[in-house]
Design an enzyme around this catalytic site. Structure first.
Site, short mmCIF file in Angstrom:
data_model
loop_
_atom_site.label_atom_id
_atom_site.label_comp_id
_atom_site.label_asym_id
_atom_site.label_seq_id
_atom_site.Cartn_x
_atom_site.Cartn_y
_atom_site.Cartn_z
N HIS A 272 -3.78 -5.27 0.02
CA HIS A 272 -3.37 -5.91 1.27
C HIS A 272 -3.55 -7.43 1.21
O HIS A 272 -4.53 -7.97 1.72
CB HIS A 272 -4.17 -5.34 2.44
CG HIS A 272 -3.89 -3.89 2.70
ND1 HIS A 272 -2.84 -3.47 3.49
CD2 HIS A 272 -4.52 -2.77 2.26
CE1 HIS A 272 -2.84 -2.15 3.54
NE2 HIS A 272 -3.84 -1.70 2.80
N CYS B 187 0.84 -1.20 0.00
CA CYS B 187 0.00 0.00 0.00
C CYS B 187 0.88 1.26 0.00
O CYS B 187 1.54 1.52 -0.99
CB CYS B 187 -0.98 -0.06 1.17
SG CYS B 187 -2.42 1.03 0.92
N GLU C 31 -1.94 -9.26 3.00
CA GLU C 31 -1.64 -9.69 4.37
C GLU C 31 -2.81 -9.57 5.33
O GLU C 31 -2.68 -9.88 6.52
CB GLU C 31 -0.45 -8.88 4.91
CG GLU C 31 -0.78 -7.52 5.49
CD GLU C 31 -1.12 -6.44 4.46
OE1 GLU C 31 -1.43 -5.31 4.88
OE2 GLU C 31 -1.08 -6.72 3.25
#
Length: 223
Positions: free
Chosen positions: A167, A87, A169
């Site tokens: 994202h 990001c 993650e």
């Protein structure tokens, strides 16, 4: 392996990346810019990960440490480290690599599909987005993902520097942290979901986690 990561705000940490590191018994150290930041020497770590945050790469007046961060990222790339930017991290990498970073036409927050090059994932995958800025591809970089709302979603520069606008993650805890602090941004629109939709989409994280781990395994081989 010794992993160092740069964290910009308390609520955007490593999330699933930490799970990957612990599964493989890697060492984690951090520079937390919102605390008393300390940067390691290049010889003291093997991989660099640059996380997200609500500020922009151009907000150096409000966040003067951005200048030091950009220099450190540049030094890490020049030293041949594998580097992953997530990001804001992907935007910082793009800036350091000489590309323009600027507000995207659409703010993109929620679980939306990205069309991937085969290098990351073969086909389309729904991932979690939370960004308002975008970037041009750095010179010589390869685009690895794009979406309807944002052309440049993922890229590789050289063989060991990757930027992900989204994202991979994301975990339930990480999502709740972002909603708690940045929920005021969730003004429903074509590319902005409300909190309920965000929470309902967390099941996609099972697949994105797998793709993330595969990418990290690839970067690990360069250390």
């Amino acid at each position: 392996m010794r992993i160092h990561y740069l964290q910009h705000v308390p609520f955007e940490g490593l999330a699933a990346i930490e799970d990957w590191a612990k599964d493989r018994s890697h060492t984690l150290t951090a520079t937390r810019w919102y605390e008393k930041p300390l940067l390691p020497q290049q010889q003291d770590f093997d991989m660099l990960i640059v996380m997200g945050g609500p500020m922009g790469i151009y907000d150096e007046t409000d966040y003067p440490w951005l200048r030091d961060e950009k220099q450190f990222i540049r030094e890490s790339i020049d030293a041949g480290k594998p580097v992953l930017g997530v990001c804001l991290g992907s935007q910082l990498l793009a800036d350091v690599l000489g590309a323009n970073v600027y507000p995207n036409k659409h703010k993109e927050i929620g679980w939306f599909p990205v069309r991937f090059d085969k290098e990351l994932y073969d086909g389309e995958l729904v991932v979690c987005h939370w960004h308002g800025d975008t970037f041009d591809l750095p010179e010589g970089a390869v685009r690895l993902g794009e979406s309807v709302a944002c052309k440049n979603q993922a890229y590789r520069s050289g063989d060991r520097v990757y930027g992900l606008q989204f994202h991979f993650e994301m975990t339930p805890a990480a999502l709740e942290g972002m909603i708690a602090v940045c929920g005021h941004e969730l003004v429903k629109g074509d590319w902005v979901q409300d909190p309920e939709e965000l929470r309902n989409g967390i099941h996609y994280a099972e697949t994105t986690r797998t793709v993330l781990f595969r990418l990290l395994d690839r970067l690990e081989k360069f250390t």
